[in-house]
Design an enzyme around this catalytic site. Structure first.
Site, mmCIF file in Angstrom:
data_model
loop_
_atom_site.group_PDB
_atom_site.id
_atom_site.type_symbol
_atom_site.label_atom_id
_atom_site.label_comp_id
_atom_site.label_asym_id
_atom_site.label_seq_id
_atom_site.Cartn_x
_atom_site.Cartn_y
_atom_site.Cartn_z
ATOM 1 N N THR A 264 0.819 -1.216 0.000
ATOM 2 C CA THR A 264 0.000 0.000 0.000
ATOM 3 C C THR A 264 0.848 1.259 0.000
ATOM 4 O O THR A 264 0.428 2.298 -0.517
ATOM 5 C CB THR A 264 -0.932 -0.020 1.228
ATOM 6 O OG1 THR A 264 -1.804 -1.125 1.073
ATOM 7 C CG2 THR A 264 -1.742 1.241 1.367
ATOM 8 N N SER B 24 1.955 -7.702 -0.452
ATOM 9 C CA SER B 24 2.792 -8.599 0.360
ATOM 10 C C SER B 24 2.131 -9.943 0.615
ATOM 11 O O SER B 24 2.795 -10.892 1.024
ATOM 12 C CB SER B 24 3.201 -7.932 1.668
ATOM 13 O OG SER B 24 2.103 -7.831 2.543
ATOM 14 N N THR C 226 1.756 -4.305 4.236
ATOM 15 C CA THR C 226 1.654 -4.546 5.683
ATOM 16 C C THR C 226 1.162 -5.956 6.024
ATOM 17 O O THR C 226 1.369 -6.423 7.145
ATOM 18 C CB THR C 226 0.705 -3.523 6.345
ATOM 19 O OG1 THR C 226 -0.584 -3.637 5.745
ATOM 20 C CG2 THR C 226 1.229 -2.112 6.206
ATOM 21 N N ASP C 227 0.507 -6.623 5.060
ATOM 22 C CA ASP C 227 -0.104 -7.931 5.375
ATOM 23 C C ASP C 227 0.904 -8.925 5.941
ATOM 24 O O ASP C 227 0.597 -9.662 6.872
ATOM 25 C CB ASP C 227 -0.740 -8.551 4.127
ATOM 26 C CG ASP C 227 -2.027 -7.835 3.710
ATOM 27 O OD1 ASP C 227 -2.350 -6.802 4.317
ATOM 28 O OD2 ASP C 227 -2.698 -8.324 2.776
ATOM 29 N N LYS D 230 0.390 -7.718 12.748
ATOM 30 C CA LYS D 230 -0.703 -6.853 12.285
ATOM 31 C C LYS D 230 -1.987 -7.296 12.988
ATOM 32 O O LYS D 230 -2.341 -8.472 12.941
ATOM 33 C CB LYS D 230 -0.840 -6.974 10.763
ATOM 34 C CG LYS D 230 -1.839 -5.999 10.157
ATOM 35 C CD LYS D 230 -1.849 -6.060 8.632
ATOM 36 C CE LYS D 230 -2.814 -5.038 8.070
ATOM 37 N NZ LYS D 230 -2.857 -5.040 6.601
ATOM 38 N N TYR E 138 -8.284 0.552 -3.055
ATOM 39 C CA TYR E 138 -7.291 1.185 -3.928
ATOM 40 C C TYR E 138 -6.475 0.070 -4.524
ATOM 41 O O TYR E 138 -6.610 -1.103 -4.150
ATOM 42 C CB TYR E 138 -6.375 2.117 -3.108
ATOM 43 C CG TYR E 138 -5.776 1.397 -1.932
ATOM 44 C CD1 TYR E 138 -6.408 1.399 -0.694
ATOM 45 C CD2 TYR E 138 -4.610 0.643 -2.075
ATOM 46 C CE1 TYR E 138 -5.894 0.684 0.368
ATOM 47 C CE2 TYR E 138 -4.094 -0.079 -1.009
ATOM 48 C CZ TYR E 138 -4.745 -0.051 0.204
ATOM 49 O OH TYR E 138 -4.242 -0.773 1.255
ATOM 50 N N GLU F 203 -1.999 -29.292 27.080
ATOM 51 C CA GLU F 203 -3.244 -29.795 26.474
ATOM 52 C C GLU F 203 -3.081 -31.206 25.924
ATOM 53 O O GLU F 203 -4.044 -31.957 25.819
ATOM 54 C CB GLU F 203 -3.655 -28.870 25.325
ATOM 55 C CG GLU F 203 -4.332 -27.584 25.751
ATOM 56 C CD GLU F 203 -5.759 -27.800 26.195
ATOM 57 O OE1 GLU F 203 -6.327 -28.868 25.900
ATOM 58 O OE2 GLU F 203 -6.294 -26.897 26.857
HETATM 59 N N1 ASP Z 1 -2.439 -5.997 0.748
HETATM 60 C C1 ASP Z 1 -1.480 -4.956 0.994
HETATM 61 C C2 ASP Z 1 -0.124 -5.601 1.126
HETATM 62 O O1 ASP Z 1 0.169 -6.230 2.106
HETATM 63 C C3 ASP Z 1 -1.874 -4.220 2.215
HETATM 64 C C4 ASP Z 1 -0.909 -3.187 2.709
HETATM 65 O O2 ASP Z 1 0.173 -2.988 2.218
HETATM 66 O O3 ASP Z 1 -1.276 -2.514 3.688
HETATM 67 O O4 ASP Z 1 0.645 -5.484 0.219
#
Ligand code: ASP
Length: 356
Positions: A40, A87, A120-121, A193, A54, A313
């Site tokens: 992103t 990602s 971020t993923d 995350k 987006y 467990e």
């Molecule tokens: N789907 C995107 C990625 O991980 C989301 C992000 O970058 O926040 O590339």
């Protein structure tokens, strides 16, 4: 006359002192390479109100850097595009390619730090992998954004600025691979995350290592687990990773996914169990069968935090299964795959899972 000459000489001396000071300041600027992988932070939306809808991974890294001219005041920055992907599309091959390139750059005398722009993923997986395999004390910072640069309240520009600041700082050296987002500096080992759209999504169970506030790094704690130069894993020596898969658990879980992964050639299965890595009654014999085929069984917890208690467990000693420490399933996958490049002994694997 004499007085006039002395005054002139003083002026010249002052001027040359000032010039050499500014030359020193120039010289002192760290050299930081920003490696673009997409996400992103390289995204663009159709309108300024698109904060969550987006297209990611479209803006080249040089353009991302150029959009934050402030970074050139704190470091000599150059960009390098290695991928242009979301990602979620990271795989082991890409992870290895990125790691090897970072390692190559870190060996260069004219590189003081690295920033990786990343979706971020899966930041937490890449950061943990680099944290375990890079052999350098120089700062490596993974950064992303939750909103594309075109959005109102875009977070990428400040995140990038902060990331360059951290990568350029000697204070960040020797602390392992770091993730810088939303004013915070996290250890690549701990960070995860936790929210699908909010900018304050990144959390570490034990809190961030520090903050970046108005251009200042403020550290409050240090990573306790071995990382980078202190580990037995060396990115330069790893050319492939053994297949490790994750099976998420829920009420009514069946054996289908376990069987499919074994058939596909998994060398270990992370059982992402409920609670303390619990195993449903219909899955206990399945996991015993999996282990009897030579595939390692690693019990993790889907709760999002906490440690899995060995022989709690389930009788892990009896079944020859292992447990995660506090790593979530996706991080346990990374560590287990790295461990299996060294050993296939379950006792050794357990030691590694507890160590890192
Ligand atoms: N789907 C995107 C990625 O991980 C989301 C992000 O970058 O926040 O590339």
């Amino acid at each position: 006359m004499q007085h006039q000459k002395l005054k002139q000489l003083g002026g010249v001396l002052l001027l040359s002192a000032a010039m050499s000071l500014s030359a020193q300041a120039q010289e002192k600027k760290a050299n930081v390479v920003v490696i673009g992988t997409g996400g992103t932070i390289a995204g663009a939306g159709a309108s300024s109100v698109n904060t969550a809808a987006y297209q990611s991974a479209v803006v080249p890294v040089d353009k991302i850097i150029a959009a934050v001219p402030e970074v050139s005041k704190i470091a000599n920055v150059r960009g390098e595009q290695i991928f242009q992907i979301g990602s979620e599309s990271f795989n082991d091959e890409r992870l290895l390619k990125l790691g090897k390139r970072v390692s190559e750059l870190l060996k260069q005398n004219d590189v003081d730090g690295i920033v990786i722009t990343h979706g971020t993923d899966t930041i937490e997986e890449t950061a943990y992998f680099l944290n375990l395999t890079l052999k350098s004390d120089k700062p490596v910072v993974v950064v992303g954004s939750m909103r594309p640069g075109t959005a109102l309240g875009a977070d990428g520009a400040l995140n990038l600025y902060d990331a360059v600041l951290v990568a350029a700082s000697k204070d960040a050296a020797g602390k392992g691979t770091l993730v810088v987002m939303n004013d915070e500096i996290h250890s690549g080992r701990d960070v995860t995350k936790t929210n699908s759209f909010k900018v304050e999504t990144f959390r570490s169970p034990y809190g961030p290592l520090g903050y970046v506030v108005e251009g200042k790094l403020m550290f409050y704690r240090l990573p306790a687990r071995p990382h980078t130069t202190q580990t037995e894993f060396d990115i330069d020596k790893i050319n492939s990773l053994p297949r490790v898969d994750v099976v998420y658990n829920y009420g009514n879980v069946s054996r289908a996914a376990y069987d499919a992964f074994v058939t596909a050639g998994a060398k270990a299965i992370i059982h992402d169990g409920t609670g303390n890595g619990s195993v449903a009654e219909q899955i206990v014999p399945v996991l015993q069968e999996v282990r009897s085929k030579g595939v390692q069984v690693v019990r993790a917890t889907r709760t999002g935090s906490g440690v899995v208690i060995r022989n709690g467990e389930q009788p892990d000693d009896k079944f020859d299964w292992v447990v995660t420490d506090d790593q979530n399933a996706q991080k346990a996958r990374i560590l287990t795959a790295l461990a299996l490049t060294k050993t296939n002994d379950s006792k050794e694997l357990q030691k590694i899972l507890w160590k890192y």
